[in-house]
Design a protein around this motif. Structure first.
Motif, PDB file in Angstrom:
ATOM      1  N   UNK A 142      32.685  20.280  52.575  1.00  0.00           N
ATOM      2  CA  UNK A 142      32.832  21.719  52.573  1.00  0.00           C
ATOM      3  C   UNK A 142      31.770  22.320  53.486  1.00  0.00           C
ATOM      4  N   UNK A 143      32.152  23.300  54.255  1.00  0.00           N
ATOM      5  CA  UNK A 143      31.236  23.944  55.185  1.00  0.00           C
ATOM      6  C   UNK A 143      30.484  25.060  54.481  1.00  0.00           C
ATOM      7  N   UNK A 144      29.269  25.282  54.927  1.00  0.00           N
ATOM      8  CA  UNK A 144      28.493  26.383  54.352  1.00  0.00           C
ATOM      9  C   UNK A 144      28.847  27.682  55.070  1.00  0.00           C
ATOM     10  N   UNK A 145      28.449  28.779  54.474  1.00  0.00           N
ATOM     11  CA  UNK A 145      28.721  30.097  55.050  1.00  0.00           C
ATOM     12  C   UNK A 145      27.900  30.271  56.323  1.00  0.00           C
ATOM     13  N   UNK A 146      28.385  31.086  57.237  1.00  0.00           N
ATOM     14  CA  UNK A 146      27.657  31.273  58.492  1.00  0.00           C
ATOM     15  C   UNK A 146      26.387  32.099  58.287  1.00  0.00           C
ATOM     16  N   UNK A 147      25.408  31.853  59.140  1.00  0.00           N
ATOM     17  CA  UNK A 147      24.250  32.739  59.108  1.00  0.00           C
ATOM     18  C   UNK A 147      24.691  34.062  59.728  1.00  0.00           C
ATOM     19  N   UNK A 148      24.181  35.146  59.181  1.00  0.00           N
ATOM     20  CA  UNK A 148      24.651  36.458  59.607  1.00  0.00           C
ATOM     21  C   UNK A 148      23.510  37.463  59.500  1.00  0.00           C
ATOM     22  N   UNK A 149      23.510  38.404  60.413  1.00  0.00           N
ATOM     23  CA  UNK A 149      22.590  39.538  60.385  1.00  0.00           C
ATOM     24  C   UNK A 149      23.449  40.792  60.347  1.00  0.00           C
ATOM     25  N   UNK A 150      23.141  41.678  59.385  1.00  0.00           N
ATOM     26  CA  UNK A 150      23.987  42.850  59.184  1.00  0.00           C
ATOM     27  C   UNK A 150      23.116  44.072  58.898  1.00  0.00           C
ATOM     28  N   UNK A 151      23.332  45.179  59.606  1.00  0.00           N
ATOM     29  CA  UNK A 151      22.542  46.393  59.338  1.00  0.00           C
ATOM     30  C   UNK A 151      23.005  47.089  58.064  1.00  0.00           C
ATOM     31  N   UNK A 152      22.051  47.560  57.285  1.00  0.00           N
ATOM     32  CA  UNK A 152      22.344  48.316  56.068  1.00  0.00           C
ATOM     33  C   UNK A 152      21.516  49.596  56.093  1.00  0.00           C
ATOM     34  N   UNK A 153      21.907  50.545  55.298  1.00  0.00           N
ATOM     35  CA  UNK A 153      21.188  51.817  55.231  1.00  0.00           C
ATOM     36  C   UNK A 153      21.944  52.780  54.352  1.00  0.00           C
ATOM     37  N   UNK A 154      21.883  54.045  54.693  1.00  0.00           N
ATOM     38  CA  UNK A 154      22.616  55.048  53.926  1.00  0.00           C
ATOM     39  C   UNK A 154      24.101  54.786  54.040  1.00  0.00           C
ATOM     40  N   UNK A 155      24.765  54.877  52.931  1.00  0.00           N
ATOM     41  CA  UNK A 155      26.195  54.610  52.886  1.00  0.00           C
ATOM     42  C   UNK A 155      26.936  55.870  52.487  1.00  0.00           C
ATOM     43  N   UNK A 156      27.856  56.298  53.345  1.00  0.00           N
ATOM     44  CA  UNK A 156      28.640  57.490  53.018  1.00  0.00           C
ATOM     45  C   UNK A 156      29.548  57.238  51.822  1.00  0.00           C
ATOM     46  N   UNK A 157      30.100  56.044  51.735  1.00  0.00           N
ATOM     47  CA  UNK A 157      30.962  55.711  50.606  1.00  0.00           C
ATOM     48  C   UNK A 157      30.204  55.726  49.291  1.00  0.00           C
ATOM     49  N   UNK A 158      28.999  55.156  49.290  1.00  0.00           N
ATOM     50  CA  UNK A 158      28.182  55.151  48.071  1.00  0.00           C
ATOM     51  C   UNK A 158      27.751  56.562  47.701  1.00  0.00           C
ATOM     52  N   UNK A 159      27.459  57.389  48.696  1.00  0.00           N
ATOM     53  CA  UNK A 159      27.094  58.778  48.432  1.00  0.00           C
ATOM     54  C   UNK A 159      28.256  59.526  47.786  1.00  0.00           C
ATOM     55  N   UNK A 160      29.449  59.294  48.286  1.00  0.00           N
ATOM     56  CA  UNK A 160      30.633  59.946  47.705  1.00  0.00           C
ATOM     57  C   UNK A 160      30.859  59.505  46.262  1.00  0.00           C
ATOM     58  N   UNK A 161      30.712  58.218  46.003  1.00  0.00           N
ATOM     59  CA  UNK A 161      30.884  57.714  44.634  1.00  0.00           C
ATOM     60  C   UNK A 161      29.861  58.352  43.704  1.00  0.00           C
ATOM     61  N   UNK A 162      28.610  58.417  44.148  1.00  0.00           N
ATOM     62  CA  UNK A 162      27.553  59.001  43.328  1.00  0.00           C
ATOM     63  C   UNK A 162      27.801  60.480  43.054  1.00  0.00           C
ATOM     64  N   UNK A 163      28.252  61.223  44.053  1.00  0.00           N
ATOM     65  CA  UNK A 163      28.525  62.653  43.875  1.00  0.00           C
ATOM     66  C   UNK A 163      29.688  62.867  42.907  1.00  0.00           C
ATOM     67  N   UNK A 164      30.729  62.060  43.028  1.00  0.00           N
ATOM     68  CA  UNK A 164      31.880  62.196  42.128  1.00  0.00           C
ATOM     69  C   UNK A 164      31.476  61.883  40.689  1.00  0.00           C
ATOM     70  N   UNK A 165      30.700  60.815  40.497  1.00  0.00           N
ATOM     71  CA  UNK A 165      30.258  60.466  39.143  1.00  0.00           C
ATOM     72  C   UNK A 165      29.347  61.544  38.559  1.00  0.00           C
ATOM     73  N   UNK A 166      28.451  62.086  39.381  1.00  0.00           N
ATOM     74  CA  UNK A 166      27.571  63.151  38.891  1.00  0.00           C
ATOM     75  C   UNK A 166      28.395  64.397  38.538  1.00  0.00           C
ATOM     76  N   UNK A 167      29.371  64.745  39.384  1.00  0.00           N
ATOM     77  CA  UNK A 167      30.197  65.924  39.117  1.00  0.00           C
ATOM     78  C   UNK A 167      31.020  65.754  37.834  1.00  0.00           C
ATOM     79  N   UNK A 168      31.527  64.547  37.602  1.00  0.00           N
ATOM     80  CA  UNK A 168      32.257  64.299  36.351  1.00  0.00           C
ATOM     81  C   UNK A 168      31.340  64.445  35.141  1.00  0.00           C
ATOM     82  N   UNK A 169      30.138  63.928  35.249  1.00  0.00           N
ATOM     83  CA  UNK A 169      29.177  64.087  34.157  1.00  0.00           C
ATOM     84  C   UNK A 169      28.799  65.538  33.936  1.00  0.00           C
TER      85      UNK A 169
END
Length: 160
Positions: A1-28
């Motif tokens: 079985x082959x192992x997963x490839x090495x990878x470099x990926x940029x992360x930071x502010x996420x618009x999708x996560x911000x939307x989820x957080x705002x919707x959950x806060x608004x429901x609360x």
């Protein structure tokens, strides 16, 4: 079985996560407002409920503002996270997926002896490397022991 490839990926502010957080806060906030409306007496419980909703919104806003750009790297064995804030960098961590929305993932990085770090990974950040990072996150860590000869595992003990 082959192992997963090495990878470099940029992360930071996420618009999708911000939307989820705002919707959950608004429901609360809507549920808290409805309970204050339905309860006749305005007492300390309603005040505490309104203050907790306001405090959670302010805390979430500061938390979203604090997330900066970073780079997530998988070398085939462990994960590392480096970025502008070097005091919060993570080295030699294990990653596990907490939420997966196919184009947005919440990943937990656990480094021995340190607090866990939660990051959002978004498809739109680098679409050409998205499949590689998904394969790497879902891959099993390679074992430290050598596999040996698989054909000898089934051979009889007295065979030459």
């Amino acid at each position: 079985m082959h192992s997963a490839p090495s990878v470099t990926y940029p992360v930071g502010r996420s618009r999708g996560a911000t939307r989820i957080l705002i919707v959950l806060w608004a429901l609360g906030a809507c549920c808290a407002g409805a309970s204050c409306y339905l309860l006749d007496s305005a007492g300390w419980r309603q005040l505490l409920l309104v203050l907790s909703v306001a405090f959670s919104g302010v805390a979430a806003g500061f938390g979203l503002r604090r997330d900066g750009a970073a780079v997530l790297h998988f070398d085939g064995l462990c994960w590392s996270l480096t970025g502008a804030d070097t005091t919060r960098s993570v080295r030699a961590a294990q990653a596990s997926v907490a939420l997966d929305f196919q184009s947005l993932m919440l990943v937990r990085l656990a480094e021995p002896g340190r607090a866990r770090r939660w990051i959002w990974i978004e498809h739109r950040t680098m679409p050409e490397r998205w499949r590689d990072v998904r394969r790497a996150v879902y891959s099993r860590a390679p074992s430290a022991a050598p596999a040996g000869d698989p054909w000898r595992a089934t051979a009889p003990a007295d065979a030459p």
